[in-house]
Design a protein around this motif. Structure first.
Motif, PDB file in Angstrom:
ATOM      1  N   TYR A   1       0.849  -1.194   0.000  1.00 32.78           N
ATOM      2  CA  TYR A   1       0.000   0.000   0.000  1.00 32.78           C
ATOM      3  C   TYR A   1       0.885   1.244   0.000  1.00 32.78           C
TER       4      TYR A   1
ATOM      5  N   GLY B   1      -5.761  -2.274   5.880  1.00 33.57           N
ATOM      6  CA  GLY B   1      -5.461  -2.924   4.613  1.00 33.57           C
ATOM      7  C   GLY B   1      -4.058  -3.482   4.513  1.00 33.57           C
TER       8      GLY B   1
ATOM      9  N   LYS C   1      -7.455  -4.656   9.547  1.00 28.57           N
ATOM     10  CA  LYS C   1      -8.722  -4.083   9.076  1.00 28.57           C
ATOM     11  C   LYS C   1      -9.104  -2.806   9.810  1.00 28.57           C
TER      12      LYS C   1
ATOM     13  N   THR D   1     -11.323 -10.085   2.981  1.00 26.76           N
ATOM     14  CA  THR D   1     -10.028 -10.364   2.359  1.00 26.76           C
ATOM     15  C   THR D   1     -10.074 -11.756   1.736  1.00 26.76           C
TER      16      THR D   1
END
Length: 453
Positions: free
Chosen positions: A45, A79, A97, A261
């Motif tokens: 990310y 994430g 999360k 997920t």
């Protein structure tokens, strides 16, 4: 004379110390699901700090917990792929999360207890590499997979929407494939679908397929999505056997729990050869639910799990297997009764691994050869077809020297990497389209007793 006697004594001792090569009963490849399994389809990310982020647990995390109480949550974000230390001193992957001041909530119930003082680590060092703890987690999860999964041959595969039909009042719509939680890829990989289910028992079922074999493992890649009022979504997965006589029985059943997920679920079972098999994925309770079914792969289970903590292992790969670091270091620690050598070269594509196989690998006379490569292939635009050719060459080369292949499927490409375009679809395409284990022949295997779930 004394010198010659000492020389020949030393020579005889060194010769005696050389272990005999392992005589494998078969050379069926062992397959590790890195992409959908260990990594849960999650790449780097852009808001990640990189390097190593760690924090200690303030209290024990029990099996089944979703929350981990930490001394600090700085550097962790929603994430993000992470890994935690279990009470068996190995690392377990999770996806974060939610992040609070002193707590993170993860996507799955903890599969192993986390002692107070144990560490939670981020996984990625940068857009294309794990950090030292991420790489250690790859090894730990690989060894868990190898301890549970028999050697396989692929019997049939259906990708995303092509393999499913809705049942019991559910409805499906095409799903965009723009994030790590999506199970589809490029259009040729099978378009993802979102299944909306409001009633208990609603969901999807696969198209019945005839199995010529008794001993099977079916793999389902799925994102359980969201269910109203629940911490994480729960799905029932049932394999039904339709025998040639018309009798229908439940061959296997399992559950998967995730908070939006991807999970890769193996379901082993034994059936009557010639039966049809059908997989059903349903919600166990009523209420608003949306989930995302992915590929279904039916495997023929060939031979049971074997002890690999022995013999000589050679790792052939790229920067994920740099000698003396990362995966190589952890594998040496875990396989303490084996010799583990790495021939990883940073930047290598699989075609370069093929080119140097006999020089770098065959000359070592290994009993096992590990293959981890893909990142440089998809970053440099290798096509699915060419990548498949290289994987096939490597599998054939390994077996030609009497060694057993142990192969990882692809890493997960970053949606927004530090350099280059979106690499998620390219890596996902490799994962969905590459045959990592041989396709079945029309021969029956010896009966393999597989524990049913």
């Amino acid at each position: 004379m004394r010198f010659l006697l000492s020389f020949f004594t030393a020579l005889s001792l060194s010769t005696a110390a050389v272990a005999e090569p392992i005589k494998h009963t078969d050379l069926n490849p062992a397959f590790i699901d890195l992409h959908f399994g260990t990594l849960a389809g999650v790449g780097w990310y852009t808001n990640e700090p990189g390097g190593v982020v760690e924090a200690a647990a303030k209290a024990e995390g029990k099996v089944g917990d979703f929350a981990i109480n930490l001394t600090s949550t700085s550097g962790f974000s929603r994430g993000q792929l992470a890994c935690y230390q279990g009470d068996d001193d190995t690392l377990y992957p999770v996806v974060i999360k939610d992040v609070k001041a002193d707590q993170v909530v993860v996507d799955r119930p903890l599969p192993r207890a986390m002692p107070a003082g144990a560490k939670l680590y981020n996984f990625y060092r940068d857009d294309a590499h794990g950090n030292q703890f991420g790489f250690a987690c790859v090894v730990d999860d690989a060894l868990r997979q190898l301890a549970e999964r028999p050697m396989l041959r692929r019997a049939a595969q259906y990708k995303s929407a092509s393999g499913w039909e809705v049942i019991n009042g559910a409805r499906s719509v095409p799903a965009p494939t723009a994030g790590y939680g999506d199970v589809g890829g490029h259009s040729e990989d099978g378009v993802g679908i979102a299944v909306h289910a409001g009633n208990a028992g609603a969901g999807v079922a696969s198209k019945p397929v005839v199995s010529l074999y008794e001993n099977m493992v079916t793999n389902v890649v799925i994102n359980p999505g969201k269910q109203a009022g629940k911490q994480a979504a729960i799905l029932d997965i049932v394999v039904t056997e339709i025998r040639p006589t018309g009798e229908t029985i439940e061959a296997a059943r399992t559950q998967v729990t995730r908070d939006d997920t991807i999970a890769s679920v193996d379901i082993p079972y034994t059936i009557v050869a010639g039966s049809k098999i059908r997989v059903k994925v349903t919600v166990p309770t009523s209420g608003g639910a949306v989930f995302y079914p992915g590929s279904i792969t039916h495997y023929h289970a060939l031979s049971p799990v074997e002890d690999i903590n022995r013999g000589k292992h050679v790792i052939l790969g790229d920067s994920w297997s740099t000698p003396g670091a990362g995966i190589h270091k952890r594998l040496k620690e875990r396989l303490d009764k084996a010799v583990v050598i790495s021939k990883g070269i940073p930047g290598n594509r699989t075609d370069q691994m093929v080119a140097r196989f006999f020089k770098d690998v065959a000359n070592e006379k290994p009993d096992y050869v590990w293959i981890i490569g893909s990142t440089n292939d998809y970053y440099q635009g290798t096509s699915n077809q060419v990548f498949q050719f290289q994987i096939t060459y490597l599998l054939d080369y390994i077996r030609s020297i009497g060694a057993k292949p142990i192969i990882f499927n692809p890493t997960v490409g970053a949606i927004a990497p530090l350099t280059g375009g979106n690499q998620l679809f390219n890596s996902r395409s490799f994962a969905l389209n590459t045959l990592y284990v041989p396709a079945v022949s029309f021969l029956r295997s010896p009966l393999l007793q597989v524990k049913q779930q």
